[in-house]
Design an enzyme around this catalytic site. Structure first.
Site, PDB file in Angstrom:
ATOM      1  N   LYS A 258      39.599  81.737 124.153  1.00  0.00           N
ATOM      2  CA  LYS A 258      39.215  82.374 122.889  1.00  0.00           C
ATOM      3  C   LYS A 258      38.719  83.755 123.268  1.00  0.00           C
ATOM      4  O   LYS A 258      37.634  83.877 123.864  1.00  0.00           O
ATOM      5  CB  LYS A 258      38.059  81.616 122.236  1.00  0.00           C
ATOM      6  CG  LYS A 258      38.445  80.361 121.518  1.00  0.00           C
ATOM      7  CD  LYS A 258      37.253  79.751 120.809  1.00  0.00           C
ATOM      8  CE  LYS A 258      37.641  78.383 120.282  1.00  0.00           C
ATOM      9  NZ  LYS A 258      36.483  77.607 119.819  1.00  0.00           N
TER      10      LYS A 258
ATOM     11  N   LYS B 268      39.593  67.141 115.053  1.00  0.00           N
ATOM     12  CA  LYS B 268      38.189  67.142 115.439  1.00  0.00           C
ATOM     13  C   LYS B 268      37.701  65.700 115.519  1.00  0.00           C
ATOM     14  O   LYS B 268      37.924  64.920 114.574  1.00  0.00           O
ATOM     15  CB  LYS B 268      37.368  67.903 114.399  1.00  0.00           C
ATOM     16  CG  LYS B 268      37.673  69.394 114.366  1.00  0.00           C
ATOM     17  CD  LYS B 268      37.196  70.082 115.643  1.00  0.00           C
ATOM     18  CE  LYS B 268      37.302  71.581 115.524  1.00  0.00           C
ATOM     19  NZ  LYS B 268      36.872  72.257 116.759  1.00  0.00           N
TER      20      LYS B 268
END
Ligand code: OSB
Ligand code: MG
Length: 382
Positions: free
Chosen positions: A274, A169
């Site tokens: 997703k 991240k």
């Protein structure tokens, strides 16, 4: 299939270690679980991997998901059946709530429970029902840490577990040092970054500095609702751009393909599929098929799903048109102190092997799910 009742549970999940992204740090999550029962006694389960707030993207927070399920989606599923008698397919189920715009996360949970029942009725593992062929495949992890040190520790643990791909991240000011540290420690590992829409048209140029680290991809650097500017900056980066937040459907994927053809090159476009973000398994399959035909790589992303959601994602990963390792595990195994499945998911040498047992391959324990949800947050529709 005749649905007799649908029940909802809001399950409390406590993270074993805090998870930090560009938009915040999470410690506790609440996930809606959908239990679908048919008149001939089959029980299907679905999980929605919601977050405490909409900082990731609109309608991803558990409040929105819960409201959509209770007020619109579940009542529509029951009403449609009252009119039509029964459900003949997933297409039929989806038709019962297409009039509802958005609410993709909420819809995906109902669809998952339906697929679970389809697999049980055919007495086959879910991966076969969704068109999968690979039982064993490499898996990756997502690392969300606040400091280079925290990220390095998690990366060490992840590599010790054997995971074959790391995702870090990043956000403006927290990209170069962390990427350089991980890349120099693990020169050969598959490495990718996720910015969760934290860069702007003014500062995205910082990413040119990490373009030299032989990255698989950089995920959603710009705005959560943007595809056009992503296509434009893709032309100025060697590293492919991967879209997460801004892809909700096959149509969004077609638009991205068109824009990459116009401004960049579809080979530099990657899609993070997703299932909950695109309303379920059915749309995920449509996207994977289109991408395969058009030279766009895909992978299955996670979003701090509990073990049931992760398991569903692993089954979809069995498809041939899913190319890259997904976000399937936390750096230490399960993300949560206590998870919804008794048996935790484990990988071996960075690979996961799907079971040949029916549907998910694990029995979903209702007692456990009930014990993890609050009394006021249980609903029953008949
Ligand atoms: O963007 O992929 C993301 C977690 C929460 C919200 C968004 C994201 C994530 C992750 C975690 O990166 C991935 C995982 O569940 O393994
Ligand atoms: Mg992402």
């Amino acid at each position: 299939m005749k649905i007799q009742q649908i029940e909802l549970f809001l399950v409390r999940l406590e993270l074993a270690h805090p998870f930090t992204t560009s938009f915040g740090t999470y410690t506790v999550l609440h996930h809606p679980f959908i239990k679908m029962t048919t008149d001939d006694g089959f029980i299907g389960w679905g999980e929605v991997p919601s977050l405490p707030n909409p900082a990731y993207k609109a309608e991803s927070d558990h409040g929105s998901v819960w409201f959509s399920l209770v007020q619109f989606i579940v009542p529509s599923v029951m009403d449609y059946q009252k009119k039509n008698g029964w459900y003949s397919s997933v297409d039929d189920l989806v038709a019962s709530y297409t009039w509802i715009k958005g609410a993709h996360f909420a819809k995906s949970g109902v669809e998952a429970a339906f697929w679970d029942i389809l697999a049980q009725q055919k007495n086959k593992p879910l991966w076969k029902i969704v068109g999968g062929t690979k039982r064993t495949f490499p898996v990756g992890v997502s690392i969300g840490g606040k400091t280079v040190n925290e990220v390095m520790n998690k990366a060490e643990q992840a590599v010790k577990h054997g995971y074959q791909r790391l995702k870090l991240k990043v956000w403006p000011g927290f990209e170069y040092d962390v990427t350089q540290a991980v890349r120099s420690r693990f020169p050969a590992i598959q490495l990718q970054l996720d910015a969760n829409s934290s860069y702007t048209l003014e500062n995205w140029g910082r990413l040119k500095k990490v373009d030299i680290f032989n990255l698989l991809l950089i995920e959603q650097p710009l705005y959560d609702d943007d595809v056009v500017f992503h296509a434009q900056i893709s032309a100025q980066l060697k590293t492919p751009i991967c879209l997460d937040e801004s892809i909700h459907s096959l149509h969004d994927t077609l638009r991205a393909h068109l824009l990459w053809k116009t401004f960049s090159n579809p080979r530099k476009l990657i899609i993070n599929i997703k299932p909950p973000r695109v309303s379920g398994i059915r749309e995920s399959i449509a996207i994977a098929q289109f991408c395969k035909k058009n030279g766009i790589k895909t992978w299955i992303g996670g979003m701090l799903d509990g073990a049931l959601g992760k398991l569903a994602n692993l089954h979809i990963n069995a498809r041939d048109d899913v190319d890259l390792p997904g976000d399937h595990f936390s750096p230490t195994g399960s993300y949560f102190k206590r998870d919804v499945l008794e048996q935790s998911l484990t990988s071996e040498n960075g690979e996961y092997t799907l079971s040949n047992s029916v549907s998910y391959g694990q029995v979903v324990d209702e007692v456990r799910i009930r014990s993890m949800s609050d009394d006021y947050s249980k609903f029953k529709f008949v």
